[in-house]
Design an enzyme around this catalytic site. Structure first.
Site, PDB file in Angstrom:
ATOM      1  N   PHE A 188      46.118  79.539  18.812  1.00 29.22           N
ATOM      2  CA  PHE A 188      44.783  79.746  18.158  1.00 29.22           C
ATOM      3  C   PHE A 188      45.004  81.143  17.671  1.00 29.22           C
ATOM      4  O   PHE A 188      44.210  81.910  18.472  1.00 29.22           O
ATOM      5  CB  PHE A 188      43.670  79.399  19.024  1.00 29.22           C
ATOM      6  CG  PHE A 188      43.359  77.738  19.233  1.00 29.22           C
ATOM      7  CD1 PHE A 188      44.437  77.069  19.953  1.00 29.22           C
ATOM      8  CD2 PHE A 188      42.233  77.452  18.759  1.00 29.22           C
ATOM      9  CE1 PHE A 188      44.140  75.850  20.252  1.00 29.22           C
ATOM     10  CE2 PHE A 188      42.019  75.959  19.211  1.00 29.22           C
ATOM     11  CZ  PHE A 188      43.183  75.016  19.700  1.00 29.22           C
ATOM     12  N   ASP A 189      45.225  81.423  16.575  1.00 31.57           N
ATOM     13  CA  ASP A 189      45.710  82.837  16.423  1.00 31.57           C
ATOM     14  C   ASP A 189      44.180  83.620  16.187  1.00 31.57           C
ATOM     15  O   ASP A 189      44.146  84.896  16.020  1.00 31.57           O
ATOM     16  CB  ASP A 189      46.362  83.061  15.270  1.00 31.57           C
ATOM     17  CG  ASP A 189      47.952  82.752  15.482  1.00 31.57           C
ATOM     18  OD1 ASP A 189      48.270  83.281  16.734  1.00 31.57           O
ATOM     19  OD2 ASP A 189      48.949  82.264  14.921  1.00 31.57           O
ATOM     20  N   GLY A 211      40.968  82.519  17.500  1.00 26.09           N
ATOM     21  CA  GLY A 211      40.211  82.590  18.539  1.00 26.09           C
ATOM     22  C   GLY A 211      40.843  82.940  19.872  1.00 26.09           C
ATOM     23  O   GLY A 211      40.342  83.269  21.034  1.00 26.09           O
ATOM     24  N   GLY A 219      43.071  86.944  17.901  1.00 25.81           N
ATOM     25  CA  GLY A 219      42.226  87.824  17.088  1.00 25.81           C
ATOM     26  C   GLY A 219      43.225  88.238  15.834  1.00 25.81           C
ATOM     27  O   GLY A 219      44.279  88.971  16.085  1.00 25.81           O
ATOM     28  N   TYR A 226      55.547  85.490  13.551  1.00 28.84           N
ATOM     29  CA  TYR A 226      55.058  85.152  11.965  1.00 28.84           C
ATOM     30  C   TYR A 226      54.338  86.351  11.127  1.00 28.84           C
ATOM     31  O   TYR A 226      53.616  86.937  12.077  1.00 28.84           O
ATOM     32  CB  TYR A 226      54.217  83.825  12.256  1.00 28.84           C
ATOM     33  CG  TYR A 226      54.775  82.607  11.661  1.00 28.84           C
ATOM     34  CD1 TYR A 226      55.757  82.169  11.930  1.00 28.84           C
ATOM     35  CD2 TYR A 226      54.290  82.380  10.324  1.00 28.84           C
ATOM     36  CE1 TYR A 226      56.404  80.829  11.190  1.00 28.84           C
ATOM     37  CE2 TYR A 226      54.461  81.328   9.535  1.00 28.84           C
ATOM     38  CZ  TYR A 226      55.742  80.532   9.946  1.00 28.84           C
ATOM     39  OH  TYR A 226      56.145  79.389   9.340  1.00 28.84           O
ATOM     40  N   HIS A 243      56.091  71.868  13.391  1.00 26.93           N
ATOM     41  CA  HIS A 243      54.659  72.200  13.738  1.00 26.93           C
ATOM     42  C   HIS A 243      53.904  72.434  12.793  1.00 26.93           C
ATOM     43  O   HIS A 243      54.340  72.012  11.567  1.00 26.93           O
ATOM     44  CB  HIS A 243      54.784  73.580  14.408  1.00 26.93           C
ATOM     45  CG  HIS A 243      55.394  74.748  13.219  1.00 26.93           C
ATOM     46  ND1 HIS A 243      56.856  74.932  13.277  1.00 26.93           N
ATOM     47  CD2 HIS A 243      54.808  75.328  12.427  1.00 26.93           C
ATOM     48  CE1 HIS A 243      57.054  75.557  12.167  1.00 26.93           C
ATOM     49  NE2 HIS A 243      55.772  76.164  11.784  1.00 26.93           N
ATOM     50  N   HIS A 297      50.413  74.528  10.607  1.00 25.32           N
ATOM     51  CA  HIS A 297      49.733  75.758  10.531  1.00 25.32           C
ATOM     52  C   HIS A 297      48.339  75.247  10.048  1.00 25.32           C
ATOM     53  O   HIS A 297      48.277  74.962   8.740  1.00 25.32           O
ATOM     54  CB  HIS A 297      50.199  76.885   9.558  1.00 25.32           C
ATOM     55  CG  HIS A 297      51.565  77.334  10.094  1.00 25.32           C
ATOM     56  ND1 HIS A 297      51.855  78.296  10.780  1.00 25.32           N
ATOM     57  CD2 HIS A 297      53.021  76.679   9.807  1.00 25.32           C
ATOM     58  CE1 HIS A 297      53.250  78.623  11.064  1.00 25.32           C
ATOM     59  NE2 HIS A 297      53.860  77.476  10.255  1.00 25.32           N
TER      60      HIS A 297
HETATM   61 NI    NI Z   1      55.705  77.603  10.255  1.00 24.77          NI
END
Ligand code: NI
Length: 609
Positions: A276-277, A279, A282, A361, A411, A413
């Site tokens: 959870f990038d 929450g 940050g 990423y 996965h 996003h």
């Molecule tokens: Ni990806």
């Protein structure tokens, strides 16, 4: 809302250190503009969240910056603060010095722990006792390449140091069996570059068409304020359009308010991979300082912003937000072959963007404003797809092999966007539009009739919707109290682009924590503190918070003060071509005026000669 300045961050931190009654080892998770007073705060305030490691307790409250005083300060029972970058560094250091970890590396032929990158991801919440009582992180490990430019080059499979981030110790080393580390793939930055790329110069000899006053921007009838927080990153406020003598509001606030990346490998500790990038980590804290001519091209205006470290010390992110104009092809064209005339206007768009590097990423968050009243929202994703180690000859049932000894798992996003709507004022209504083929009968003898069905989504339970390609579905936000020259309500429509649905079971741990991802569209009645679709504290949360919880109130939405939430899901099975660095992929959607204007608002854009 104007971002916090350097002195405001320092002041907020010192007030909490003075009056918060915290242990001296407590650190700062978030210092950001406080939005709990609503859209027009009476005083300048900061929201502050702190974590106290010695008691494993999280606190949050509000500092009045004018009065230098604590307005509110609470211990929040049973929640975990976000994991901050300083904790990542601390955990990496702990692991490199741990004898059992060093031995596990040796078993894999790795002798130098300083060349190993360890990232400590949130454990999530899978029901174990330690996840309820401790601050747990799972390490993922890679051996850097020899060129030292790719820390993710050589995944170390099946090895996970498990941290208690509160006590700052390693609880255990989970080792599911040594797999030989992949060979060095060589440097990312290579010398053999093609020589036939000729220079492109973007010049604006008259200067840009926008004006900036602090964080307020004006461009081609558009008005927008640039905002920032360490949690959400780029936030746009007060989006409006100057329509002749009227400044017409469209949105109070727009942001990418949560993102979750669930991975599809159930084996060993890999089921825990779901970041959870916003929450948990940050996104704003990870913003890049952008470079002219590389990240952005042309006549650029940069906004600097102030982030902070875990001591509450302000940290400048230079050039954190980039703003520039782009030529965007043809805006409209009219040809009159009888007269041999052709009229073309070229399209220009204003681009406001930021780029965050979050571990492997890289995400670009782009907002576009067009001269015809359209707002574009786009994510650009690049960087390195999450690499895992795989033994020679082993199959990759949940992903693909991107290089010898390296696999990358399927996965998604999932981005949760929040739009605090204000189409021509605070009272708005959400409608869904579907199209259907009329039955073949005496009214439709040739079977060509298309019927438009418009349905008001009048409550929060009705406003949980998914895309439907079969009915060409879209949604619009209208103001039922305002009409255009055609006599219909003024509005903006949300036009979905490519999208996907989650594959995680709704009753899975990640499904419960990210319940928002099961619907593309949600609408809620405005509440100042309902900002994040997975709730305020998703880290190790048992789930059910955020949108799924709030809409249980089933508040009415027709002609009310409403917030619209859109879920953008980019489904990703990496390709060999995504290695060693993934070319940018794009995902996005649009807000288009629908009866907001009486005619094409771009008729006054000068013709191109
Ligand atoms: Ni990806």
């Amino acid at each position: 809302m104007t971002p916090l300045s350097e002195s405001e961050i320092s002041l907020a931190a010192s007030v909490v250190q003075r009056d918060g009654g915290l242990d001296p080892g407590a650190w700062f998770e978030t210092i950001a503009p406080d939005e709990s007073q609503g859209r027009n705060p009476e005083s300048r305030r900061a929201y502050v969240c702190c974590y106290e490691p010695c008691n494993n307790r999280t606190f949050a409250g509000v500092v009045d910056l004018g009065q230098a005083s604590l307005v509110k300060w609470d211990h929040l029972e049973g929640v975990q603060a976000r994991i901050v970058p300083d904790e990542f560094d601390m955990a990496c250091k702990l692991a490199r010095e741990h004898p059992e970890f060093i031995q596990a590396l040796k078993d894999r032929g790795v002798d130098d722990p300083s060349r190993v990158l360890i990232e400590s991801w949130s454990a999530g919440n899978f029901g174990s006792e330690e996840e309820q009582s401790k601050r747990i992180a799972y390490g993922h490990c890679w051996l850097m390449n020899d060129a030292n430019d790719n820390p993710y080059a050589r995944p170390i499979a099946n090895l996970h140091p498990v941290f208690d981030l509160a006590t700052r110790e390693i609880l255990r080393i989970e080792d599911y069996g040594a797999v030989p580390v992949a060979p060095d793939p060589g440097p990312i930055i290579r010398d053999d570059q093609r020589t036939d790329v000729r220079k492109i110069d973007i010049t604006q000899s008259d200067g840009p068409s926008f004006t900036v006053d602090g964080y307020k921007v004006q461009w081609q009838n558009w008005q927008v304020d640039v905002g920032y927080s360490v949690r959400e990153g780029l936030i746009l406020y007060n989006i409006g359009y100057q329509d002749k003598d009227r400044l017409r509001p469209i949105m109070h606030r727009a942001s990418m308010a949560e993102m979750v990346i669930p991975y599809g490998d159930p084996r060993h500790a890999n089921f825990r991979r779901n970041a959870f990038d916003v929450g948990e980590y940050g996104v704003g804290a990870s913003f890049d300082s952008l470079a002219l001519g590389c990240d952005c091209l042309g006549h650029i205006y940069y906004f600097d912003v102030w982030s902070h470290d875990w001591h509450g010390k302000p940290k400048l992110i230079k050039n954190a937000v980039c703003m520039h104009e782009e030529d965007f092809g043809i805006l409209w064209k009219y040809s009159n072959p009888k007269k041999g005339q052709s009229t073309v206007t070229r399209s220009r768009r204003l681009v406001i963007s930021s780029i965050a590097t979050i571990g492997n990423y890289v995400y670009g968050f782009f907002w576009y404003f067009y001269q015809d009243g359209t707002i574009g929202v786009e994510v650009k994703a690049t960087g390195i797809p999450f690499p895992s180690g795989i033994a020679e000859g082993e199959e990759s049932p949940y992903g693909i092999k991107v290089a010898p000894g390296v696999e990358s798992h399927v996965h998604q996003h999932v981005f949760g966007y929040r739009f605090d709507m204000a189409v021509d004022g605070d009272r708005n209504t959400v409608a869904e539009v579907n199209f259907e083929a009329a039955p073949m009968d005496s009214h439709n003898p040739y079977g060509n009739a298309i019927v438009t069905r418009e349905t008001i989504l009048s409550s929060e339970s009705e406003a949980r919707r998914n895309m439907d390609i079969g009915s060409s579905r879209y949604w619009k936000v209208i103001n039922p109290n305002m009409t255009n020259a055609r006599g219909t309500a003024t509005g903006y429509k949300l036009v979905p682009g490519a999208n996907a649905l989650p594959f995680q079971h709704p009753d899975s741990p990640v499904g419960k924590r990210a319940g928002f991802m099961y619907h593309h569209l949600w609408a809620t009645q405005y509440q100042a503190d309902e900002l994040y679709p997975a709730g305020w504290f998703p880290n190790q949360h048992e789930g059910g918070d955020g949108l799924p919880k709030w809409v249980q109130a089933n508040r009415p939405l027709d002609n009310e003060d409403i917030v619209v939430w859109y879920t953008l899901n980019y489904h990703h099975l990496p390709r060999p071509e995504d290695w060693p660095v993934q070319p940018v992929v794009y995902a996005g959607f649009h807000w288009m005026p629908v009866g907001f204007f009486d005619e094409n608002p771009a008729m006054d854009v000068p013709r191109t000669r």
